[in-house]
Design an enzyme around this catalytic site. Structure first.
Site, PDB file in Angstrom:
ATOM      1  N   SER A 410      42.342  37.179  35.046  1.00 22.43           N
ATOM      2  CA  SER A 410      41.190  36.327  35.351  1.00 22.43           C
ATOM      3  C   SER A 410      40.084  36.481  34.309  1.00 22.43           C
ATOM      4  O   SER A 410      39.138  35.701  34.320  1.00 22.43           O
ATOM      5  CB  SER A 410      40.657  36.623  36.757  1.00 22.43           C
ATOM      6  N   HIS A 431      46.318  31.082  35.739  1.00 21.14           N
ATOM      7  CA  HIS A 431      45.275  31.727  36.534  1.00 21.14           C
ATOM      8  C   HIS A 431      45.216  31.115  37.925  1.00 21.14           C
ATOM      9  O   HIS A 431      44.664  30.029  38.117  1.00 21.14           O
ATOM     10  CB  HIS A 431      43.928  31.589  35.795  1.00 21.14           C
ATOM     11  N   GLU A 443      44.406  27.290  36.973  1.00 22.04           N
ATOM     12  CA  GLU A 443      43.911  27.082  35.607  1.00 22.04           C
ATOM     13  C   GLU A 443      44.993  27.585  34.654  1.00 22.04           C
ATOM     14  O   GLU A 443      45.266  28.786  34.603  1.00 22.04           O
ATOM     15  CB  GLU A 443      42.616  27.875  35.354  1.00 22.04           C
ATOM     16  N   ASN A 481      35.221  30.562  36.782  1.00 19.83           N
ATOM     17  CA  ASN A 481      34.471  31.815  36.897  1.00 19.83           C
ATOM     18  C   ASN A 481      33.358  31.903  35.862  1.00 19.83           C
ATOM     19  O   ASN A 481      32.308  32.490  36.115  1.00 19.83           O
ATOM     20  CB  ASN A 481      35.408  33.021  36.752  1.00 19.83           C
TER      21      ASN A 481
HETATM   22  P1  NAI Z   1      46.518  44.346  42.886  1.00 16.79           P
HETATM   23  O1  NAI Z   1      45.962  45.666  42.525  1.00 16.79           O
HETATM   24  O2  NAI Z   1      46.468  43.890  44.292  1.00 16.79           O
HETATM   25  O3  NAI Z   1      48.031  44.256  42.439  1.00 16.79           O
HETATM   26  C1  NAI Z   1      48.528  44.723  41.224  1.00 16.79           C
HETATM   27  C2  NAI Z   1      49.971  45.160  41.467  1.00 16.79           C
HETATM   28  O4  NAI Z   1      50.631  45.315  40.218  1.00 16.79           O
HETATM   29  C3  NAI Z   1      50.075  46.492  42.199  1.00 16.79           C
HETATM   30  O5  NAI Z   1      50.870  46.316  43.345  1.00 16.79           O
HETATM   31  C4  NAI Z   1      50.764  47.406  41.172  1.00 16.79           C
HETATM   32  O6  NAI Z   1      51.655  48.340  41.780  1.00 16.79           O
HETATM   33  C5  NAI Z   1      51.506  46.415  40.311  1.00 16.79           C
HETATM   34  N1  NAI Z   1      51.788  46.902  38.960  1.00 16.79           N
HETATM   35  C6  NAI Z   1      50.973  47.557  38.121  1.00 16.79           C
HETATM   36  N2  NAI Z   1      51.596  47.792  36.952  1.00 16.79           N
HETATM   37  C7  NAI Z   1      52.829  47.283  37.051  1.00 16.79           C
HETATM   38  C8  NAI Z   1      53.965  47.212  36.174  1.00 16.79           C
HETATM   39  N3  NAI Z   1      53.919  47.748  34.979  1.00 16.79           N
HETATM   40  N4  NAI Z   1      55.071  46.606  36.611  1.00 16.79           N
HETATM   41  C9  NAI Z   1      55.114  46.062  37.841  1.00 16.79           C
HETATM   42  N5  NAI Z   1      54.094  46.107  38.698  1.00 16.79           N
HETATM   43  C10 NAI Z   1      52.963  46.703  38.315  1.00 16.79           C
HETATM   44  O7  NAI Z   1      45.773  43.297  41.922  1.00 16.79           O
HETATM   45  P2  NAI Z   1      45.553  41.735  42.111  1.00 16.79           P
HETATM   46  O8  NAI Z   1      44.279  41.483  42.798  1.00 16.79           O
HETATM   47  O9  NAI Z   1      46.778  41.128  42.646  1.00 16.79           O
HETATM   48  O10 NAI Z   1      45.350  41.255  40.608  1.00 16.79           O
HETATM   49  C11 NAI Z   1      46.426  41.092  39.728  1.00 16.79           C
HETATM   50  C12 NAI Z   1      45.996  40.245  38.559  1.00 16.79           C
HETATM   51  O11 NAI Z   1      45.546  38.997  39.039  1.00 16.79           O
HETATM   52  C13 NAI Z   1      44.850  40.807  37.746  1.00 16.79           C
HETATM   53  O12 NAI Z   1      45.054  40.483  36.403  1.00 16.79           O
HETATM   54  C14 NAI Z   1      43.656  40.076  38.289  1.00 16.79           C
HETATM   55  O13 NAI Z   1      42.588  39.969  37.393  1.00 16.79           O
HETATM   56  C15 NAI Z   1      44.261  38.728  38.544  1.00 16.79           C
HETATM   57  N6  NAI Z   1      43.548  37.898  39.510  1.00 16.79           N
HETATM   58  C16 NAI Z   1      43.060  38.422  40.668  1.00 16.79           C
HETATM   59  C17 NAI Z   1      42.384  37.624  41.570  1.00 16.79           C
HETATM   60  C18 NAI Z   1      41.883  38.205  42.855  1.00 16.79           C
HETATM   61  O14 NAI Z   1      41.090  37.540  43.517  1.00 16.79           O
HETATM   62  N7  NAI Z   1      42.307  39.374  43.274  1.00 16.79           N
HETATM   63  C19 NAI Z   1      42.159  36.188  41.299  1.00 16.79           C
HETATM   64  C20 NAI Z   1      42.785  35.728  40.082  1.00 16.79           C
HETATM   65  C21 NAI Z   1      43.419  36.567  39.228  1.00 16.79           C
END
Ligand code: NAI
Length: 696
Positions: A410, A431, A443, A481
């Site tokens: 993001s 995104h 996006e 954003n």
């Molecule tokens: P989260 O912390 O809930 O999930 C991340 C997951 O990735 C965890 O379950 C972790 O175990 C896993 N992970 C980490 N390294 C890994 C690897 N090498 N191989 C496989 N799995 C791995 O985070 P979230 O909120 O889902 O965010 C994920 C991405 O999405 C980030 O880049 C964030 O900026 C983006 N994003 C988040 C939004 C939100 O509202 N939470 C909105 C839009 C984008």
């Protein structure tokens, strides 16, 4: 006449005449179609037809009125003249519906003596969603056919299936097999029957009960906030129950004319056409084809990864989640299951459909194997550049050559992420917005090297999994954003100068936003913004003081508001005191702030940043920005989005108000963007901008 004949084909099957609407792609009822129908009806009667079948050619019956004819001088014949001819016909006119019959298309069918439909056809009156009421008798005929249920259909604007329409009573039969043949046979078999036209039916509108009607109307309009068209629908439908048919038509016409000329309807149509436009990427070579995608792999099964995977499974695309440990995988899959189960429990998803979706979702910790079988990878791991680069380096090695690698980042640079691979042309941002299984906006972020094929693939897959993809450029925060980020400083200043959180949210929610900015902050967690400020070395005295008091938002039951056990928000005395203390310490004299000032100070910074986004070519068209806000940020569609709002205010006023606020608040970001200066000087508007705004 020659032209009309092209738009309505006249055919025969013995003594049953067939009029086929042929206005590809969706058979809108443009002037030539209306004229062709009128001529065709007269000719069929002249030639001794026993019955007449009206049918659509191509993929549907008719999507309704030709909206591009709105606002222009009306050319005869009107739809009502066509309907008069149908209703005066001495032989039955039968509508045969396949695909969609929507709006004016359904109204045409309702004016016929009878209606038959192909299985699964969709019928409805969606006018309310474009900001007006059905304008060709729909609000008068449908209640006469199905009673009070018509109110629900017209106020919601949602279509129903032909099967449900038969149950409700406004379609006479579902015809299996070839629709035209079936409809001709049905018409022939029923030609001798005497049909009661919808306009002459009284049985379903008898015994009007005002209290019952009002109660139903109140329920149906409860969620429409400041939108006018649902109320217009209620008044038009009420007339069906309380007035003779022709008087009811007059009420309907008044409501239609008033609403269709209004700002809300213009806004809704701007978004309706904008959503179609946004999915056509300008400048993409015609041969840029989406790569075939039959298996999606999502890296990371957290909040976002899970939601993305659900969207794929919900739309029939097999998907595999890759996680780092069995525990994390288990947790991720369980969260998806629980999410689906909630929908099953609410009755909106059948158990069988749930099982179908669940079967499309698999999980693994075997990164290389899963990625090796992927047709597209979407990465959703932690938001950290080092982690992302490490993952993309591995993806590049494990994925087949030619496969697109997407990131759900993001904030991070797509170009830097792509630099970790040997295929930067196949790296793109996708995104999604939280909750990713619900929010429609996507996006797609084009990096410096991203190829047309990668863009086409992200667009196609986005559409396929139920999203609305909008292509944007690579920058901090992308479009949505980045723009919302610019209102933060004004929220702070307003709180210091005299507002309380509830004042600001009341104004924004009154405008129609799903949730005001402070309540939204509480929902997302105030620690997130605090961490961003820390990383960037910026301060926000009020927000920092609220966080310092341990108020992190809903998750701690207190943030800008206090929350009860049902997560209902209440104004907080503690927050009020925090604000007063900070203001005193900073020697800010608090004053009463008018609602209009609150609105302008929150929306203008976004508009200004939107203009910069256009200058930089981050968004291709102003309407893309509006579509982003309506589909990803709870902006009410009936307000048309931030750039539409600015155009309505007039860009000269926008420029002057920005300059004024820049001066009185000392926020340099509010200095009018060059594009606004230029358009204001020229007397131009965002809508009138030749796209793209970026100079070539
Ligand atoms: P989260 O912390 O809930 O999930 C991340 C997951 O990735 C965890 O379950 C972790 O175990 C896993 N992970 C980490 N390294 C890994 C690897 N090498 N191989 C496989 N799995 C791995 O985070 P979230 O909120 O889902 O965010 C994920 C991405 O999405 C980030 O880049 C964030 O900026 C983006 N994003 C988040 C939004 C939100 O509202 N939470 C909105 C839009 C984008």
């Amino acid at each position: 006449m020659a032209d009309e004949a092209r738009f309505v084909e006249h055919a025969f099957d013995g003594d049953v005449h067939i009029l086929r609407i042929a206005n590809a792609p969706v058979n809108t009822l443009r002037t030539e179609v209306r004229a062709g129908l009128l001529d065709g009806l007269q000719a069929a009667l002249r030639e001794g037809a026993k019955a007449i079948v009206l049918i659509g050619s191509g993929r549907n019956f008719s999507a309704g009125a030709e909206m591009t004819e709105f606002g222009k001088p009306r050319k005869p014949p009107s739809l009502n003249e066509v309907f008069d001819a149908i209703e005066n016909s001495r032989v039955p006119v039968v509508a045969a519906i396949h695909g969609n019959a929507l709006g004016g298309g359904l109204e045409l069918a309702l004016a016929c003596h009878a209606r038959v439909a192909a299985p699964g056809a969709q019928v409805g009156l969606p006018e309310v969603k474009r900001g007006f009421v059905p304008g060709a008798g729909g609000t008068q005929r449908l209640p006469r056919l199905i009673g009070l249920e018509a109110l629900r259909l017209i106020v919601s604007g949602d279509p129903v299936s032909a099967e449900e329409a038969v149950k409700l009573g406004f379609i006479d039969a579902v015809v299996e097999g070839d629709l035209e043949k079936g409809a001709v046979a049905w018409a022939r078999a029923n030609a001798g029957k005497s049909f009661t036209l919808a306009r002459n039916r009284t049985d379903r509108i008898a015994g009007y009960d005002a209290a019952k009607f009002d109660e139903a109307a109140k329920k149906l309009t409860a969620r429409s906030r400041g939108q006018e068209s649902p109320k217009g629908c209620v008044e038009a439908v009420r007339a069906a129950f309380t007035m003779p048919f022709d008087d009811g038509l007059n009420v309907e016409r008044e409501q239609f004319q008033r609403l269709v000329a209004g700002e809300q309807s213009q806004a809704l149509r701007h978004i309706f056409f904008g959503e179609r436009e946004a999915q056509r990427v300008p400048g993409l070579p015609a041969d840029a084809k989406s790569l075939p995608v039959n298996r999606l792999v999502v890296i990371g099964g957290g909040t976002m990864g899970g939601g993305i995977a659900m969207s794929a499974a919900n739309n029939g695309l097999p998907v595999t989640i890759v996680e780092t440990s069995e525990e994390a995988l288990e947790r991720g899959l369980k969260r998806c299951e629980a999410n689906w189960q909630r929908t099953v429990a609410s009755g909106r998803l059948s158990q069988a459909e749930y099982e179908k979706r669940r079967a499309l979702l698999t999980g693994t910790t075997n990164f290389d194997k899963a990625v090796g079988e992927a047709d597209l990878v979407i990465e959703a791991v932690f938001e950290n550049m080092e982690v992302k680069k490490e993952v993309f380096g591995r993806l590049d090695k494990a994925a087949r050559p030619g496969i697109v690698l997407a990131s759900n980042t993001s904030t991070l640079s797509i170009d830097e992420i792509a630099s970790a691979t040997k295929r930067p042309e196949l790296v793109i941002g996708m995104h999604f917005f939280s909750p990713a299984n619900v929010m429609r906006l996507l996006e797609n972020v084009r990096g410096a090297a991203t190829s047309p094929a990668a863009i086409a693939t992200a667009t196609e897959v986005g559409k396929r999994i139920g999203k609305l993809p909008v292509l944007v450029g690579n920058c901090d925060g992308f479009v949505g954003n980045r723009m919302t980020g610019k209102r933060g400083p004004q929220v702070e200043k307003l709180l210091l100068e005299g507002c309380l959180p509830q004042d600001i949210d009341r104004v924004m929610e009154g405008y129609g936003m799903a949730m005001g900015p402070l309540a939204t902050g509480d929902l997302a967690g105030l620690d997130i913004g605090a961490a961003v400020r820390k990383a960037r070395g910026t301060v926000a005295p009020v927000a920092d003081a609220v966080v310092a008091a341990g108020r992190l938002g809903q998750k701690t039951s207190k943030g800008y508001y206090d929350y009860d056990e049902n997560r209902r928000r209440m104004p907080s005395k503690e927050v009020e005191q925090i604000i007063l203390d900070v203001a005193e310490k900073m020697q800010v004299r608090r004053r009463r702030i008018e609602d209009q000032e609150i609105l302008e100070r929150l929306l203008l910074p976004m508009v200004n940043e939107g203009a910069r986004i256009l200058e930089e070519g981050i968004a291709s068209r102003p309407v893309d920005i509006d579509v982003i806000f309506v589909n990803g940020f709870g902006w009410p569609a009936f307000r048309g989005g931030p750039m539409f709002w600015a155009d309505r205010m007039g860009l000269r006023t926008v420029r002057d108000r920005l300059a004024h606020y820049a001066e009185v608040t000392g926020d340099r970001n509010l200095q009018p963007a060059a594009l606004i200066e230029r358009l204001a000087a020229e007397g131009g508007s965002f809508a009138g901008l030749k796209s793209p705004a970026k100079p070539a």
